[in-house]
Design a protein around this motif. Structure first.
Motif, PDB file in Angstrom:
ATOM      1  N   MET A   1       6.730   4.307   8.672  1.00 42.65           N
ATOM      2  CA  MET A   1       6.444   5.435   7.768  1.00 42.65           C
ATOM      3  C   MET A   1       5.084   5.715   7.685  1.00 42.65           C
ATOM      4  SD  MET A   1       7.898   6.290   3.894  1.00 42.65           S
ATOM      5  CE  MET A   1       7.901   4.433   3.505  1.00 42.65           C
ATOM      6  N   THR A   2       4.600   6.850   7.832  1.00 41.83           N
ATOM      7  CA  THR A   2       3.199   7.112   7.674  1.00 41.83           C
ATOM      8  C   THR A   2       3.029   7.798   6.389  1.00 41.83           C
ATOM      9  OG1 THR A   2       2.843   7.282  10.049  1.00 41.83           O
ATOM     10  CG2 THR A   2       1.204   8.330   8.676  1.00 41.83           C
ATOM     11  N   ALA A  17       2.819   2.783   4.895  1.00 42.76           N
ATOM     12  CA  ALA A  17       2.915   2.324   3.454  1.00 42.76           C
ATOM     13  C   ALA A  17       2.369   1.184   3.061  1.00 42.76           C
ATOM     14  CB  ALA A  17       4.316   2.792   3.196  1.00 42.76           C
ATOM     15  N   SER A  18       2.400   0.180   3.950  1.00 45.74           N
ATOM     16  CA  SER A  18       2.386  -1.067   3.701  1.00 45.74           C
ATOM     17  C   SER A  18       0.484  -1.235   3.486  1.00 45.74           C
ATOM     18  CB  SER A  18       2.721  -2.178   4.506  1.00 45.74           C
ATOM     19  OG  SER A  18       1.827  -1.977   6.072  1.00 45.74           O
ATOM     20  N   PHE A  19      -0.131  -0.382   4.290  1.00 40.12           N
ATOM     21  CA  PHE A  19      -1.623  -0.558   4.325  1.00 40.12           C
ATOM     22  C   PHE A  19      -2.072   0.144   2.825  1.00 40.12           C
ATOM     23  CE2 PHE A  19      -5.235   2.218   5.011  1.00 40.12           C
ATOM     24  CZ  PHE A  19      -6.319   1.345   5.223  1.00 40.12           C
ATOM     25  N   LEU A  20      -1.473   1.145   2.500  1.00 35.06           N
ATOM     26  CA  LEU A  20      -1.905   2.043   1.158  1.00 35.06           C
ATOM     27  C   LEU A  20      -1.530   0.844   0.100  1.00 35.06           C
ATOM     28  CD1 LEU A  20      -3.284   4.178  -0.223  1.00 35.06           C
ATOM     29  CD2 LEU A  20      -0.942   5.346  -0.263  1.00 35.06           C
ATOM     30  N   ASN A  21      -0.354   0.273   0.082  1.00 35.66           N
ATOM     31  CA  ASN A  21       0.019  -0.725  -0.794  1.00 35.66           C
ATOM     32  C   ASN A  21      -0.836  -1.797  -0.899  1.00 35.66           C
ATOM     33  OD1 ASN A  21       2.014  -1.845  -2.884  1.00 35.66           O
ATOM     34  ND2 ASN A  21       2.064  -3.635  -1.438  1.00 35.66           N
ATOM     35  N   TRP A  81      -2.462  -8.415   0.522  1.00 31.52           N
ATOM     36  CA  TRP A  81      -1.766  -7.416   1.245  1.00 31.52           C
ATOM     37  C   TRP A  81      -0.689  -6.778   0.499  1.00 31.52           C
ATOM     38  CZ3 TRP A  81      -3.385  -4.739   5.126  1.00 31.52           C
ATOM     39  CH2 TRP A  81      -2.376  -3.697   5.796  1.00 31.52           C
ATOM     40  N   ASP A  82      -0.044  -7.836  -0.302  1.00 34.84           N
ATOM     41  CA  ASP A  82       1.139  -7.535  -1.276  1.00 34.84           C
ATOM     42  C   ASP A  82       0.968  -8.199  -2.461  1.00 34.84           C
ATOM     43  OD1 ASP A  82       3.642  -7.148  -2.299  1.00 34.84           O
ATOM     44  OD2 ASP A  82       4.655  -6.781  -0.617  1.00 34.84           O
ATOM     45  N   ILE A  83       0.833  -7.365  -3.574  1.00 33.22           N
ATOM     46  CA  ILE A  83       0.687  -8.202  -4.849  1.00 33.22           C
ATOM     47  C   ILE A  83       2.045  -8.875  -5.269  1.00 33.22           C
ATOM     48  CG2 ILE A  83       1.447  -6.152  -6.295  1.00 33.22           C
ATOM     49  CD1 ILE A  83      -1.484  -8.342  -7.085  1.00 33.22           C
ATOM     50  N   PRO A  90      -2.045  -9.323   6.506  1.00 28.79           N
ATOM     51  CA  PRO A  90      -2.160  -8.109   7.409  1.00 28.79           C
ATOM     52  C   PRO A  90      -1.752  -8.346   8.578  1.00 28.79           C
ATOM     53  CG  PRO A  90      -4.273  -8.571   6.332  1.00 28.79           C
ATOM     54  CD  PRO A  90      -3.248  -9.496   5.996  1.00 28.79           C
ATOM     55  N   PRO A  91      -1.191  -7.325   9.297  1.00 26.55           N
ATOM     56  CA  PRO A  91      -0.399  -7.628  10.698  1.00 26.55           C
ATOM     57  C   PRO A  91      -1.397  -8.237  11.682  1.00 26.55           C
ATOM     58  CG  PRO A  91      -0.309  -5.295   9.825  1.00 26.55           C
ATOM     59  CD  PRO A  91      -0.812  -6.094   8.857  1.00 26.55           C
TER      60      PRO A  91
END
Length: 138
Positions: A1-2, A17-21, A81-83, A90-91
């Motif tokens: 998802m972009t 979405a993971s990048f913005l997160n 990367w994820d709180i 990151p990938p």
């Protein structure tokens, strides 16, 4: 998802979405020790939740400038990367460009633009046009 950022009729692509997160997670994890929104309520609460109303755009610009300044003090290895799951990375792992020298220039959109420059441009436009800024799926 972009994910994209909309203001007026303009939508700017940001990326996954993971990048913005990761951006929000990094801000919260490194700069808001007292909890989400404790220092940057417009960015960490309103923007994270999907919308900054026109009445808060000026505050959002001030918060973004301060976040950028403070993240310049952190090395790229400090990324969160994820709180909610600090084991996630990151990938691309730690295989990043030599041009990335701190977390203030770590975040680059899927179109190759600096995330802070992109945000500042969008929010300045929104301020000029007196409109809201929204996060949306594209």
């Amino acid at each position: 998802m972009t994910i994209g950022i909309r203001t007026a009729s303009i939508v700017t692509e940001i990326g996954a979405a993971s990048f913005l997160n990761a951006f929000f997670s990094t801000v919260q994890g490194l700069l808001e020790q007292a909890g989400r929104g404790s220092r940057f309520p417009v960015i960490s609460i309103d923007f994270y939740d999907g919308m900054v109303p026109s009445s808060k755009i000026k505050i959002a610009l001030e918060e973004l400038a301060e976040i950028q300044k403070e993240l310049s003090k952190y090395s790229p290895s400090s990324i969160i990367w994820d709180i909610d799951d600090r084991t996630k990375e990151p990938p691309w792992g730690d295989d990043i460009s030599e041009d990335i020298t701190s977390l203030s220039n770590y975040f680059v959109t899927s179109t190759g633009r600096d995330l802070f420059e992109t945000f500042l441009e969008i929010f300045r436009f929104a301020e000029k046009k007196e409109c809201s800024v929204l996060i949306e799926k594209i």
